[in-house]
Design a protein around this motif. Structure first.
Motif, PDB file in Angstrom:
ATOM      1  N   HIS A 186     -10.925  -7.516   1.998  1.00 45.65           N
ATOM      2  CA  HIS A 186     -10.028  -6.199   3.890  1.00 45.65           C
ATOM      3  C   HIS A 186      -9.085  -5.117   3.268  1.00 45.65           C
ATOM      4  O   HIS A 186      -9.214  -4.277   3.499  1.00 45.65           O
ATOM      5  N   ILE A 187      -7.777  -5.938   2.849  1.00 45.26           N
ATOM      6  CA  ILE A 187      -7.019  -4.880   2.342  1.00 45.26           C
ATOM      7  C   ILE A 187      -7.311  -4.223   1.058  1.00 45.26           C
ATOM      8  O   ILE A 187      -6.888  -2.586   0.997  1.00 45.26           O
ATOM      9  N   CYS A 197       0.900  -1.411   0.058  1.00 43.04           N
ATOM     10  CA  CYS A 197      -0.037   0.037   0.571  1.00 43.04           C
ATOM     11  C   CYS A 197       1.212   1.081  -0.363  1.00 43.04           C
ATOM     12  O   CYS A 197       1.823   1.435   0.240  1.00 43.04           O
ATOM     13  N   HIS A 235      -7.412 -12.578  12.484  1.00 42.49           N
ATOM     14  CA  HIS A 235      -8.167 -12.386  12.033  1.00 42.49           C
ATOM     15  C   HIS A 235      -9.046 -13.363  11.791  1.00 42.49           C
ATOM     16  O   HIS A 235     -10.546 -12.506  12.295  1.00 42.49           O
ATOM     17  N   HIS A 247      -3.521  -5.377  12.356  1.00 45.59           N
ATOM     18  CA  HIS A 247      -1.646  -6.443  12.441  1.00 45.59           C
ATOM     19  C   HIS A 247      -2.423  -7.589  13.441  1.00 45.59           C
ATOM     20  O   HIS A 247      -2.842  -7.475  15.005  1.00 45.59           O
ATOM     21  N   LEU A 304      -2.671 -11.571   9.453  1.00 41.21           N
ATOM     22  CA  LEU A 304      -2.247 -10.182   8.773  1.00 41.21           C
ATOM     23  C   LEU A 304      -1.819  -9.752   9.612  1.00 41.21           C
ATOM     24  O   LEU A 304      -0.787  -9.194  10.962  1.00 41.21           O
ATOM     25  N   ILE A 313       1.844  -6.011   9.586  1.00 40.53           N
ATOM     26  CA  ILE A 313       2.223  -4.645   9.097  1.00 40.53           C
ATOM     27  C   ILE A 313       3.842  -5.389   9.135  1.00 40.53           C
ATOM     28  O   ILE A 313       4.557  -4.753   9.757  1.00 40.53           O
ATOM     29  N   THR A 354      -9.475  -0.890   2.338  1.00 41.93           N
ATOM     30  CA  THR A 354      -9.185  -0.131   3.595  1.00 41.93           C
ATOM     31  C   THR A 354      -8.153   0.666   2.074  1.00 41.93           C
ATOM     32  O   THR A 354      -8.302   1.848   2.642  1.00 41.93           O
ATOM     33  N   ALA A 355      -7.140   0.465   1.609  1.00 36.31           N
ATOM     34  CA  ALA A 355      -6.985   1.128   0.756  1.00 36.31           C
ATOM     35  C   ALA A 355      -7.037   2.016  -0.351  1.00 36.31           C
ATOM     36  O   ALA A 355      -7.229   3.046  -0.682  1.00 36.31           O
ATOM     37  N   THR A 358      -6.900   0.436  10.856  1.00 36.55           N
ATOM     38  CA  THR A 358      -7.755  -0.237  10.848  1.00 36.55           C
ATOM     39  C   THR A 358      -7.638  -1.877   9.701  1.00 36.55           C
ATOM     40  O   THR A 358      -8.236  -2.808   9.452  1.00 36.55           O
ATOM     41  N   LEU A 359      -6.573  -1.856   9.701  1.00 39.72           N
ATOM     42  CA  LEU A 359      -5.458  -3.281   9.085  1.00 39.72           C
ATOM     43  C   LEU A 359      -6.158  -3.543   9.762  1.00 39.72           C
ATOM     44  O   LEU A 359      -5.966  -5.054   9.183  1.00 39.72           O
ATOM     45  N   LEU A 392       2.583  -5.587   3.089  1.00 38.43           N
ATOM     46  CA  LEU A 392       1.961  -6.446   4.511  1.00 38.43           C
ATOM     47  C   LEU A 392       1.761  -7.816   4.108  1.00 38.43           C
ATOM     48  O   LEU A 392       1.814  -7.977   3.023  1.00 38.43           O
TER      49      LEU A 392
END
Length: 613
Positions: free
Chosen positions: A504-505, A190, A421, A418, A432, A434, A508-509, A415-416, A488
């Motif tokens: 999800h990614i 990202c 999940h 880390h 996930l 980071i 968010t991006a 929001t991502l 990520l």
């Protein structure tokens, strides 16, 4: 040599990912010395087998890649019944990251490397295989894959077919565990470009900078620039350790940024919100971030830091505290903060302040946190080439620089999410990490990065071999504007959860980044092949003799799934697979250690398996 002596020899040959040439040459030479025919493909993978009728491929030392082969002749009668497989690169943290030979030391029952990752993942397996070759135990062939730790690159680009119908991967990290399936994963990138910040100095911030002790009369900065550096973070594997609440330097930095953001008087944000100026953090995409260096710009010093200054005469301010933010008006800090006296004074007569911010509020050994310093001059701000209509070049009270809104970045990281999940019966199913974050320089020239594609595509990672430094990823696009790049590592044990992470990614991006996220190095989960009564699985269980074993799946990326697909694409009959290994604690970190007792037993297990197959 003993297996342990082989491992020590391997540790003295630097071999972090993308820097494996020396160890590859050692392995080729050693296998040839032990009477094996050695073949090597363009990705650096090494295949070694004893001479047999119908041997195919290219002997080590010829000029080009692997030659065309016939699947019918590669898996023929009298072929070995098992292929032992391991990767020969390592995650470099500490000394290993600088290409230094490792200094080994014994910590009770464990073997460690001083101030460095050990590389027992997967060097212990390489040593075991070489020892078995030297001992002449059983009839087996060998596959050493390259650059596993950076997206399973070698396995993805494999050009060498094996002959055995069963492959035993030796990359598991808990003795007694028999792995028959693993998570899939992908790397996501990202990018967030910087924005220009027009900053106008005010009487408030001028008076504040004079309130910082030991400044010469008349010398003041228009704003406060802080440098931040991490300490005490231990790191870990982004798969098998992701559920252990191991602190990530990147995540904790943005948590701290969020606290600072909320700690300050919001009226000051009419002048300038807290800004990130630069950031370099993390080591590899598959390890939890340890190192971090950052610089931030603030309109004033946060109360949580100001209140931590010693109340000695040296620190008395020449102005009223009414001219600065109330020292007691900030939030209750979740950190323990210590400050040091400014014993060092620079050439401008400005004191060098330092705070140590501890995450857990304790002084226990290994406690992690950040060292924060006030920079003596804001002249190191990244000046932009803004048009004169934006910046008044005639006034010292106006300036423009590049930055990123710290508050919004903290929201992005939160929001991502880390960490874990999804779980099933306390077993991690998706996660996930980071892993990396870094800012590019203004108008910097960057080497061409590996091609990256929109979410849903999987490019080859062979092109990454051309880059000498991969611990910090590079953007696929060239831009004159400084850019903050996050890398990520996503993992999931099912294809459905893999797609959930991608979605999800992407979402968010879409909110926080001007361009879509990109992915690379995607690989599917390795689904279980072996039934409970499979003869290969029974042979492995019997090999452990009286030791307790557990058959299961792991939330980490093993090469088995990719190798299975590569072999099928070569026209080979389906190859059954499983994975075992000795106990390795804290892989991918400076705390990494090899349990020597389990290593010795691991060798005995391998001997029994080879004799029974």
């Amino acid at each position: 040599m003993s297996a342990l002596e082989y491992f020590e020899a391997i540790c003295h040959i630097p071999h972090r990912s993308f820097h494996t040439q020396a160890l590859g040459e050692f392995l080729c030479a050693e296998c040839a010395r032990l009477g094996y025919i050695v073949q090597k493909d363009r990705a650096g993978n090494i295949y070694a087998h004893r001479a047999r009728e119908g041997s195919w491929g290219q002997d080590f030392g010829k000029d080009s890649g692997a030659e065309p082969f016939s699947p019918e002749s590669s898996q023929k009668a009298h072929a070995p019944k098992v292929c032992l497989q391991a990767h020969y690169d390592m995650v470099g943290v500490g000394a290993a990251a600088h290409g230094e030979p490792l200094e080994l030391w014994h910590d009770g029952q464990y073997l460690r490397a001083r101030d460095s990752s050990l590389g027992a993942d997967n060097g212990a397996a390489i040593a075991a295989i070489l020892w078995l070759m030297e001992q002449g135990v059983g009839d087996f062939e060998v596959l050493f894959t390259n650059d596993e730790e950076v997206g399973l690159c070698g396995a993805n680009a494999l050009e060498l077919a094996i002959s055995a119908p069963f492959l035993l991967n030796l990359d598991s990290e808990f003795f007694g565990e028999i792995i028959v399936g693993c998570a899939g994963g992908f790397d996501a990138v990202c990018e967030i470009p910087a924005h220009e910040i027009a900053y106008e100095n005010t009487a408030h911030t001028q008076s504040f900078t004079h309130a910082i002790p030991a400044r010469e009369s008349g010398k003041s900065n228009e704003l406060v620039v802080l440098s931040v550096e991490s300490f005490g973070f231990i790191g870990g594997h982004s798969g098998v350790d992701i559920h252990k609440d191991i602190a990530s330097s990147i995540v904790e930095f943005f948590k701290l940024s969020s606290v600072i953001y909320e700690d300050m008087d919001k009226k000051l944000y009419n002048t300038m919100k807290p800004q990130l100026l630069s950031l370099h953090a993390g080591e590899k995409s598959n390890s939890i971030a340890v190192g971090l260096r950052a610089r931030i710009a603030l309109p004033t010093l946060p109360p949580m830091l100001l209140s931590a200054l010693p109340s000695a005469p040296l620190y008395e301010s020449p102005i009223s505290t009414a001219d600065v933010v109330d020292r007691d008006s900030g939030l209750d800090s979740p950190y323990r903060i210590e400050s040091t006296a400014p014993s060092i004074v620079d050439t401008d007569g400005i004191a060098q302040y330092e705070w140590r911010i501890f995450l857990d509020g304790s002084k226990d050994n290994g406690s992690a946190g950040f060292i924060v310093r006030v920079e003596s001059s804001p002249e190191s701000l990244r000046e932009s080439s803004a048009p004169e209509s934006i910046i008044d070049s005639t006034s010292p009270q106006h300036r423009v620089f590049w930055g990123w809104d710290l508050g919004r970045l903290a929201e992005f990281v939160t929001t991502l999410g880390h960490g874990v999940h999804a779980r099933s019966s306390h077993i991690v199913q998706s996660s996930l990490n980071i892993a990396l974050a870094h800012t590019t320089e203004l108008d910097s020239t960057r080497d061409q990065a590996p091609a990256q594609e929109s979410l849903g595509s999987t490019p080859t990672c062979l092109a990454q071999k051309s880059s000498s430094t991969q611990s910090i990823p590079e953007s696929a696009t060239q831009s004159p504007i400084p850019t903050l790049i996050f890398t990520l590592k996503a993992r999931a044990n099912t294809d459905t959860l893999m797609e959930t992470l991608r979605t999800h990614i992407a979402h968010t991006a879409q909110v926080y980044c001007p361009n879509p996220a990109t992915i690379s190095n995607s690989y599917s989960p390795w689904q279980r092949q072996l039934a409970d009564d499979d003869p290969h699985l029974r042979a492995i269980i019997d090999g452990f003799a009286h030791r307790h074993t557990e058959v299961g799946e792991i939330h980490a990326g093993l090469e088995c799934g990719i190798l299975y697909g590569r072999f099928c694409s070569m026209g080979l009959a389906p190859v059954a697979m499983a994975s075992i290994g000795p106990t390795i604690l804290y892989p991918h970190s400076t705390k990494e250690r090899l349990d020597l007792g389990s290593f010795e037993e691991f060798l005995q297990v391998l001997e029994r398996i080879l004799k029974s197959l």
